[in-house]
Design a protein around this motif. Structure first.
Motif, PDB file in Angstrom:
ATOM      1  N   ARG A  45       1.663  -0.969   0.072  1.00 47.76           N
ATOM      2  CA  ARG A  45       0.136   0.382   0.171  1.00 47.76           C
ATOM      3  C   ARG A  45       0.693   1.416  -0.291  1.00 47.76           C
ATOM      4  O   ARG A  45       0.565   2.169  -0.650  1.00 47.76           O
ATOM      5  CB  ARG A  45      -1.197  -0.138   1.355  1.00 47.76           C
ATOM      6  CG  ARG A  45      -1.896  -1.235   0.772  1.00 47.76           C
ATOM      7  CD  ARG A  45      -3.130  -1.066   2.037  1.00 47.76           C
ATOM      8  NE  ARG A  45      -4.475  -1.365   1.559  1.00 47.76           N
ATOM      9  CZ  ARG A  45      -4.047  -2.995   1.916  1.00 47.76           C
ATOM     10  NH1 ARG A  45      -3.033  -3.931   3.595  1.00 47.76           N
ATOM     11  NH2 ARG A  45      -4.940  -4.454   2.639  1.00 47.76           N
ATOM     12  N   ASP A  47       3.914   1.845  -1.389  1.00 51.33           N
ATOM     13  CA  ASP A  47       4.100   2.002  -2.341  1.00 51.33           C
ATOM     14  C   ASP A  47       3.069   1.793  -3.597  1.00 51.33           C
ATOM     15  O   ASP A  47       3.462   2.064  -5.349  1.00 51.33           O
ATOM     16  CB  ASP A  47       5.140   0.298  -2.854  1.00 51.33           C
ATOM     17  CG  ASP A  47       6.477   0.382  -1.982  1.00 51.33           C
ATOM     18  OD1 ASP A  47       6.454   1.164  -1.084  1.00 51.33           O
ATOM     19  OD2 ASP A  47       7.220  -0.118  -1.857  1.00 51.33           O
ATOM     20  N   GLN A  48       2.033   1.838  -2.843  1.00 54.98           N
ATOM     21  CA  GLN A  48       1.808   2.133  -3.849  1.00 54.98           C
ATOM     22  C   GLN A  48       0.929   0.844  -5.064  1.00 54.98           C
ATOM     23  O   GLN A  48      -0.428   1.083  -6.157  1.00 54.98           O
ATOM     24  CB  GLN A  48       0.819   3.895  -5.486  1.00 54.98           C
ATOM     25  CG  GLN A  48       0.863   4.913  -3.771  1.00 54.98           C
ATOM     26  CD  GLN A  48      -0.694   4.861  -3.398  1.00 54.98           C
ATOM     27  OE1 GLN A  48      -1.099   5.223  -4.421  1.00 54.98           O
ATOM     28  NE2 GLN A  48      -0.579   4.703  -2.559  1.00 54.98           N
ATOM     29  N   GLN A  51      -3.660   0.609  -5.235  1.00 50.64           N
ATOM     30  CA  GLN A  51      -3.838   1.326  -5.425  1.00 50.64           C
ATOM     31  C   GLN A  51      -5.140   1.578  -4.046  1.00 50.64           C
ATOM     32  O   GLN A  51      -5.401   3.146  -4.203  1.00 50.64           O
ATOM     33  CB  GLN A  51      -3.996   1.991  -7.097  1.00 50.64           C
ATOM     34  CG  GLN A  51      -2.485   2.265  -7.359  1.00 50.64           C
ATOM     35  CD  GLN A  51      -3.041   2.415  -8.490  1.00 50.64           C
ATOM     36  OE1 GLN A  51      -3.626   1.863  -9.361  1.00 50.64           O
ATOM     37  NE2 GLN A  51      -2.414   2.812  -9.626  1.00 50.64           N
ATOM     38  N   ALA A  52      -5.577   1.123  -3.849  1.00 50.25           N
ATOM     39  CA  ALA A  52      -6.875   1.274  -2.730  1.00 50.25           C
ATOM     40  C   ALA A  52      -7.374  -0.098  -2.788  1.00 50.25           C
ATOM     41  O   ALA A  52      -7.065  -1.155  -3.173  1.00 50.25           O
ATOM     42  CB  ALA A  52      -7.876   1.969  -3.976  1.00 50.25           C
TER      43      ALA A  52
END
Length: 153
Positions: A45, A47-48, A51-52
């Motif tokens: 999370r 480090d993206q 993303q959601a």
């Protein structure tokens, strides 16, 4: 961003199917402790990579009975005008997805509306009354054959 190892890929595959699995359930599936799973998920999370974490709501349940794919050609493709159009589409609640694309069109939109009157109001406000929209072409979706975001890992 760190390289994804086989544990990360397995966790991500499982979460793409059901993001409500507990750390214990995930740990059993990938042969890691619950705390190790939690650390990995936090990193993914941060480090993206993830993303959601969302719930996908049925458009029909929300009263959105019609989906349209809209191809758009702009009059002026300069960076300022592109930025203005992107910003407008981000602000438009009917636009679920907006893609700046190569080829014949400048943008492709995925739009959800209640009915054709709603689509007419949307297209008038956001497209017809926008002096930088040269042409737009609407495709009304007859059947959602496949939708999703799952990536093969």
């Amino acid at each position: 961003m760190q390289e994804l190892d086989h544990h990360d890929k397995k966790l991500l595959s499982l979460l793409q199917q059901n993001n409500r699995l507990t750390a214990e359930e995930l740990g059993e599936a990938v042969h890691l402790s619950a705390s190790a799973v939690q650390r990995r998920l936090k990193r993914l999370r941060d480090d993206q990579v993830i993303q959601a974490d969302v719930s996908i709501v049925s458009p029909l349940a929300a009263g959105m009975r019609i989906m349209c794919i809209v191809d758009i050609i702009l009059q002026d493709g300069g960076s300022r005008e592109l930025g203005k159009f992107k910003s407008a589409m981000r602000d438009c609640e009917e636009v679920m997805q907006c893609y700046f694309v190569t080829g014949t069109y400048d943008f492709v939109l995925v739009v959800n509306v209640r009915d054709m009157e709603h689509y007419e109001a949307f297209s008038t406000r956001w497209l017809m009354d926008n002096p930088n929209v040269k042409h737009f072409y609407t495709h009304v979706v007859m059947d959602r054959v496949k939708t999703g975001y799952n990536l093969k890992l």
